[in-house]
Motif scaffolding. Structure first.
Motif, short mmCIF file in Angstrom:
data_model
loop_
_atom_site.label_atom_id
_atom_site.label_comp_id
_atom_site.label_asym_id
_atom_site.label_seq_id
_atom_site.Cartn_x
_atom_site.Cartn_y
_atom_site.Cartn_z
N ASP A 39 31.80 90.06 -70.22
CA ASP A 39 30.86 89.93 -69.08
C ASP A 39 30.77 88.39 -68.71
OD1 ASP A 39 27.28 89.76 -68.57
OD2 ASP A 39 29.07 90.00 -67.31
N PRO A 40 31.34 88.02 -67.70
CA PRO A 40 31.92 86.49 -67.69
C PRO A 40 30.47 85.41 -67.34
CG PRO A 40 32.45 87.55 -65.69
CD PRO A 40 31.62 88.62 -66.63
N THR A 41 29.62 85.53 -68.31
CA THR A 41 28.79 84.47 -68.16
C THR A 41 29.03 83.18 -69.10
OG1 THR A 41 27.46 85.65 -69.85
CG2 THR A 41 26.85 85.98 -67.84
N LYS A 42 29.96 83.48 -70.05
CA LYS A 42 30.39 82.59 -70.83
C LYS A 42 31.56 81.50 -70.22
CE LYS A 42 28.18 83.56 -74.92
NZ LYS A 42 27.85 84.85 -75.01
N ARG A 43 31.63 80.42 -70.64
CA ARG A 43 32.69 79.60 -70.07
C ARG A 43 34.02 79.85 -70.80
NH1 ARG A 43 34.13 73.59 -70.92
NH2 ARG A 43 35.73 73.34 -69.16
N THR A 646 38.71 86.10 -67.80
CA THR A 646 37.96 87.02 -66.66
C THR A 646 38.40 87.99 -65.67
OG1 THR A 646 37.60 85.12 -65.27
CG2 THR A 646 35.43 85.53 -66.60
N GLU A 647 39.74 87.36 -65.54
CA GLU A 647 40.42 88.05 -64.30
C GLU A 647 41.32 89.31 -65.10
OE1 GLU A 647 40.68 87.42 -60.99
OE2 GLU A 647 39.04 85.84 -61.54
N VAL B 15 35.71 80.43 -61.52
CA VAL B 15 34.34 80.75 -61.67
C VAL B 15 34.25 81.93 -62.80
CG1 VAL B 15 32.38 81.88 -60.53
CG2 VAL B 15 33.82 79.96 -59.30
N TYR B 16 33.42 81.39 -63.59
CA TYR B 16 33.09 82.62 -64.99
C TYR B 16 31.69 82.92 -64.56
CZ TYR B 16 37.00 80.58 -67.18
OH TYR B 16 38.33 79.88 -67.64
N GLY B 17 31.53 84.12 -63.80
CA GLY B 17 30.24 84.86 -63.47
C GLY B 17 29.45 83.84 -62.57
N PHE B 19 29.13 80.71 -63.65
CA PHE B 19 29.25 79.18 -64.41
C PHE B 19 30.72 78.72 -63.42
CE2 PHE B 19 29.93 75.51 -66.75
CZ PHE B 19 30.99 75.45 -67.06
N ALA B 21 33.56 76.40 -63.33
CA ALA B 21 34.30 75.68 -64.23
C ALA B 21 34.96 74.60 -63.37
CB ALA B 21 35.43 76.40 -65.07
#
Lengths: 873, 251
Positions: A39-43, A646-647, B15-17, B19, B21
């Protein structure tokens, strides 16, 4: 002025314990199912906490536990029986319980047949039953390790015995249905002592096994340039506390060991009649063993780190892994290998009663039904004393060792610049191949896993089962299977981790002007060739010793070698799909479930080598090849995205979808069929039709809903259920094309039916088809007609043309897609119909290719079925 | 020679969610320039570079090198690019010389070409003694040097260097600067990210400043000075431009 407080021993212990627990939980949580991106909430690529995915891992742990209990239960039952001197009656032939059941049923049916008055009928049925019995006996003898001559002799004996005495002549094999209960532990003094000592012998291997496995290659920490213990050593905590917490972590945080040993010990106590108390007793015993092993491990870790250089350490680690694996295999073998069990029991009989009190086995006394409370109390006391004593001794010695410094030398050069011992030439190998081979040569751990472990497994099998030598040289089926299995084992440690071995070096591969998937393919090829040499060498050796080589040996050899080559790609494909490249914690990178999946697939292929039916062999080859292709199609899709957190690639229809749908279709059919036959009273034909229709409909609905939820673009169009609006072919033309191709296929079938009469084999094939229909006792042709003309085309075309053909076409092109989808389609039909159905498969695929609309192949298929049925009646 | 744009980054975002970048970054780098991407920690420099290398996939926008899309045509792009990551990690059991040879072979170079090109480079970077050691035993600076050799081996038109002097001692840093100037003089392009402002000031013809994923300033040193209408050093420019996005007390 120092602000902070000194940390006490107990506090340190608590903190380190918490650290270990936290790390373990993080590791568990980061194991993700599949390639689903976090889940992409982290960088960064830090794996997020998985939600319901942990359930899958729990499920797998559950299966492992269940397996442990099962194995222990059977093994203990057999050991007890041996101790009690139970044997198979001499005048009966031992068979498996399944075979015994079949023989009993057969006897009943044959008696009925013998009562028929019509001589022709009787002869026909007797012939059929004779061939059926032959199949059953063949299946039975092929389970044992006999040479081909011995096999046919035994089958002959079984036929004679059955003709004389019926099912009476057979008894259920000793041990094939023995399970342990609360009374399995022998109560009489003599056998009780034997049982006690046998188990005592068996568990001797536990502690050394733990130690070797903990220090072995799974301990990535030990051989690293930066040892995590060094970091902890930098804190103002007493050495004693550090070492104690290390011991503590080793003793308690090793799940695999618990999975194997804990169920076994519970079962041991259970057989003694301890009932529910077995669980706490088992826990205590496992803890005791863990503390012993943990103490020694901790001490050894410090010792080895202090006195050995890094490369020596790595070599020693490899040795430990080998020893640990041998120990584990010995333990497992003694639970299902009868010769080994007999040996253990025989040896145990010669041991005195005092043996039961040795420190590695005495806790077993707690389970003895004849034990006294005094004995039990002394056992508890001794356990505590020995455990605490060992831990204390280990701590004391370890402290002593480090009093003059933690390490002998430090830093990346370990104090001395080593002169390179060998020149780095790779001969004529270049690029990837050269790379892999150099790494193999230098990495001792990998070398041992890839080259030596398979040999250990072989040696182990030969030792445990002495008739293996006879069977492997006497019967080429066994030889070929052995070559294949060993080749696959080599692949498991070489080809499967092909991506996960890359670890942090993947970045460099991504700077080269080549697709990552092509680099991975090349790596896999290297290992395929490597494993082929291995398997080939084994085949040659076994062939040399074999004195009865038939022509079929060539076929077996081909199957084995093709299998090894193919399974390199299957192993690598599974490994790649199961690797989380963003995970830095090595243990969490690769999901161990993948290994089990691989082993199941290897077992399936081995069956192909054994089965006498050429058609089954062919089917298995096609299926496995398709599986490899489907896996690599996915690999090619995901490989550009490996390092992106993420992708993911756009979800498109793949061969894998088609294969899963086909599998689900048949499994559901079987399930529903079984359900209907057990619970409802319907005519068989109606059951078959209903099962078929429901299964087909379910698969259809599930597939489409899953595809839609996964956001495949233009779902309906890609499976052929709707036409491209810009390019739609008129319906009339579609229907005509469908009819045309269908008739062509039907024509082919007619030609086939006539041609088959000319071939001598043809009669037997026809008879076989009739026999299987007979055994199913199908009746009521009208239902079958309905099924054939309406339901079959609908669902089968959706799966085989809409999914399999489409999934294959985008990567392999139309030509191969047509051929392969037709082959897969043909394989799921009875052997007799394979060739005309293959033709039908080609025809429908071609019609789909032309019209891009499922209506055409459905009509074609319906036409074909209608013609064939019309011809048969 | 300053020629056509070699690197074109247009509205690039990752973009991560929730965030961001990298957000809406647009840059043009002409061939033959030395280009510096400046920014504080976490500004998105490494993310941008990884998108140029096709390791990360942009959420939106495009990155092109020599007219080729960095992700779709990544194989072709990599023929033209040499990459030096921030913290290179090599195979445990390979020597430096073997890694160089492997790298060269994978770029399609022959044995002779590899030897020819590395001899001089290795001598200048003083890697000679270490080449026969296992790379895992190298110190951080030596790994960087080794990675630099691998990046330059196939004589790429564009060098992408992520914090190139991070870990290098002063001798090696000077050699690196010389190398960069030589490459630019020969018409090659060098694109590097750094947070060492004096280095950027000395070397570069073009500078871009990113902060919190966004492009804060872009142009030559003169253009940046003109923007602030003062004769300031890069350091002052950086703090004023990047500091607008960053909050917190000034030390």
């Amino acid at each position: 002025m120092i602000d902070s407080q000194p940390v006490s021993f107990m506090q340190a212990l608590r903190l380190m314990g918490w650290l270990a627990v936290r790390r373990q939980i993080n590791r568990w949580q980061s194991v993700q199912l599949g390639r689903k991106k976090s889940d992409p909430t982290k960088r960064t690529g830090t794996a997020s906490k998985s939600t319901g995915r942990g359930i899958y891992s729990l499920f797998l742990m559950g299966i492992l536990l269940f397996n442990g209990f099962n194995l222990a239960s059977q093994g203990l039952g057999r050991l007890a029986a041996f101790a009690n001197n139970v044997h198979t009656p001499a005048n009966k032939i031992a068979v498996s319980s399944y075979t015994h059941r079949k023989l009993v049923e057969a006897e009943v049916s044959i008696k009925q047949v013998r009562q028929t008055t019509d001589i022709d009928e009787r002869q026909k049925y007797e012939g059929l039953w004779d061939r059926y019995l032959d199949q059953v006996f063949q299946g039975e003898v092929s389970r044992e390790n006999l040479s081909e001559d011995e096999e046919s002799a035994k089958v002959q004996r079984m036929h004679e015995a059955f003709n004389q005495r019926g099912a009476e002549a057979f008894s259920v094999e000793f041990g094939s249905q023995l399970y342990s209960g609360g009374h399995t532990w022998p109560r009489k003094d003599g056998p009780a002592l034997t049982y006690q000592n046998t188990l005592g012998l068996l568990v001797l291997v536990f502690v050394p096994m733990f130690i070797c496995l903990w220090l072995g290659m799974n301990n990535k920490d030990l051989g690293q340039v930066e040892w995590s213990f060094e970091w902890l050593y930098g804190f103002p905590i007493s050495t004693r506390a550090l070492l104690a917490s290390r011991l503590f972590v080793y003793s308690l945080f090793n799940p695999p060991v618990w999975m194997f040993i804990f169920p076994f010990l519970i079962m041991v106590y259970f057989t003694g009649g301890s009932g529910l108390m077995s669980i706490p007793l088992g826990l205590i015993a496992t803890l005791y063993l863990s503390v012993l092993a943990g103490s020694v491990t901790m001490l050894l870790e410090v010792l080895l780190r202090k006195f050995l250089s890094l490369s020596q350490l790595k070599n020693l680690q490899a040795l430990f892994t080998v020893l640990g694996t041998i120990g584990l295999l010995l333990y497992l073998a003694s639970l299902f290998s009868q010769p080994l069990e007999a040996f253990l029991v025989g040896y145990a009989k010669a041991l005195p009663a005092s043996f039961a009190w040795n420190p590695l086995s005495f806790y077993l006394l707690l389970g003895s039904p004849t034990g006294t409370p005094v004995e039990a109390m002394s056992v508890y006391a001794l356990m505590v004393m020995i455990a605490v004593g060992t831990a204390a001794l280990a701590l004391f010695f370890a402290e002593f060792l480090i009093r003059e410094g933690l390490l002998k030398s430090s830093g990346p050069y370990q104090g001395v610049r080593q002169q390179p011992a060998e020149t780095s030439s790779t001969g004529w190998l270049r690029g990837i191949a050269a790379n892999e081979m150099i790494l193999l040569r230098r990495d001792r751990n990998l070398l041992v896993q890839v080259l030596v472990s398979p040999l250990i497994v072989v040696a182990y099998y030969f030792l445990v089962n002495s008739s293996m030598v006879a069977s492997a040289t006497g019967n080429f089926h066994h030889a070929a299977t052995m070559a294949f299995v060993i080749g696959s084992y080599v692949l498991m440690s070489s080809a499967m981790p092909v991506l996960s071995r890359e670890n942090k070096t993947l970045w460099q591969l991504m700077t080269f002007p080549r697709e990552i998937s092509s680099i991975l393919v090349e790596k896999t090829q290297v290992w395929a060739v490597f494993a082929l040499f291995y398997a080939g060498a084994i085949l040659l050796i076994l062939a040399y010793f074999n004195h009865h080589l038939h022509a079929s040996a060539l076929l077996d050899a081909f199957l084995a070698l093709y299998g090894v080559g193919l399974y390199a790609f299957i192993a690598a494909g599974i490994g790649i799909m199961g690797t989380n490249t963003l995970e830095t914690e090595v243990r969490a990178r690769f999901r161990p479930e993948m290994v089990y999946l691989y082993m199941i697939l290897v077992a399936m292929y081995s069956v192909a080598i054994y089965t006498p039916s050429i058609w089954s062999k062919f089917a298995q080859i096609v299926l496995s090849t398709l599986l490899a292709y489907a896996l690599w199609q996915k690999v090619k899709d995901i490989s550009p995205y490996l390092l992106d957190p993420t992708e993911k690639p756009t979800r498109t229809l793949s061969l894998a979808d088609g294969m899963i749908a086909a599998l689900a279709f048949f499994v559901l059919q079987g399930l529903f069929g079984f359900f209907f036959s057990e619970s409802m009273s319907m005519p068989l034909a109606m059951q078959v039709v209903l099962a078929y229709v429901i299964a087909g409909f379910l698969v259809f609905v599930l597939c489409l809903s899953i595809f839609t939820s996964q956001k495949i673009p233009h779902v309906w169009q890609s499976v052929g259920l709707s036409r491209d609006p810009d390019n739609a072919m008129p319906i009339g033309k579609v229907i005509v094309i469908g009819l045309a191709y269908g008739s062509a296929a039907a024509l082919g079938a007619i030609i086939y039916l006539h041609a088959i009469d000319l071939v001598p084999q043809g009669h037997i094939w026809k008879q076989d088809a009739e026999m299987s229909a007979l055994l199913r006792r199908a009746d009521n042709p009208l239902w079958i007609c309905g099924l054939a003309v309406i339901a079959a085309p609908l669902f089968e075309e959706f799966i085989f043309r809409g999914l399999v053909f489409q999934g294959l076409r985008r990567s392999a092109g139309p030509f191969w897609a047509v051929l392969t989808s037709a082959a897969l389609f043909a394989m799921v039909h009875p052997p007799f119909a394979v060739i005309p159905v293959f033709g039908l498969g080609i025809a429908t695929a071609l019609s789909f290719q032309r019209t891009k609309f499922l209506m055409a192949p459905i009509i074609a298929h319906a036409t074909y079925n209608a013609c064939v049925i019309f011809l048969n009646h | 020679m300053h020629g056509a744009p070699l690197v074109e980054i247009a509205n690039l975002s990752k973009v991560y969610g929730s965030f961001e970048a990298v957000k809406d970054v647009s840059l043009l780098v002409s061939s033959g320039t030395i280009f510096a991407l400046l920014g504080p920690n976490g500004a998105g420099k490494t993310t941008t570079i990884r998108m140029l290398m096709g390791i990360l996939v942009p959420t939106s926008g495009t990155a092109r090198i020599d007219g080729l899309d960095c992700f779709q045509d990544r194989v072709e792009v990599k023929r033209r690019v040499g990459y030096l990551p921030d913290e290179p990690v090599f195979y445990d059991y390979l020597r430096g010389s073997e890694i160089i040879r492997f790298s060269g072979e994978m770029h399609g170079l022959s044995q002779e070409q590899i030897t020819e090109r590395t001899v001089d480079l290795v001598k200048r970077l003083e890697l000679n003694d270490a080449l026969e050691e296992f790379a895992v035993n190298y110190s951080k600076g030596m790994k960087k040097k080794l990675a630099l050799v691998c990046a330059m081996l196939h004589d790429p038109a564009l060098l992408i260097l992520d914090e190139p002097t991070n870990g290098l001692d002063p001798f090696a840093t000077r050699v690196l600067h010389e190398l960069i100037r030589e490459k630019a003089a020969a018409g090659k392009t060098v694109f590097f990210s750094t947070h060492l402002l004096d280095q950027a000031e000395k070397l570069c013809s073009q500078i871009a400043i990113v902060a919190k994923g966004r492009l804060a300033a872009h142009g030559t040193l003169e253009q940046l000075r003109a923007r602030l209408s003062s004769d300031s050093t890069l350091e002052e420019i950086f703090f004023s431009v990047a500091g607008e996005s960053n909050s917190g007390p000034v030390p």
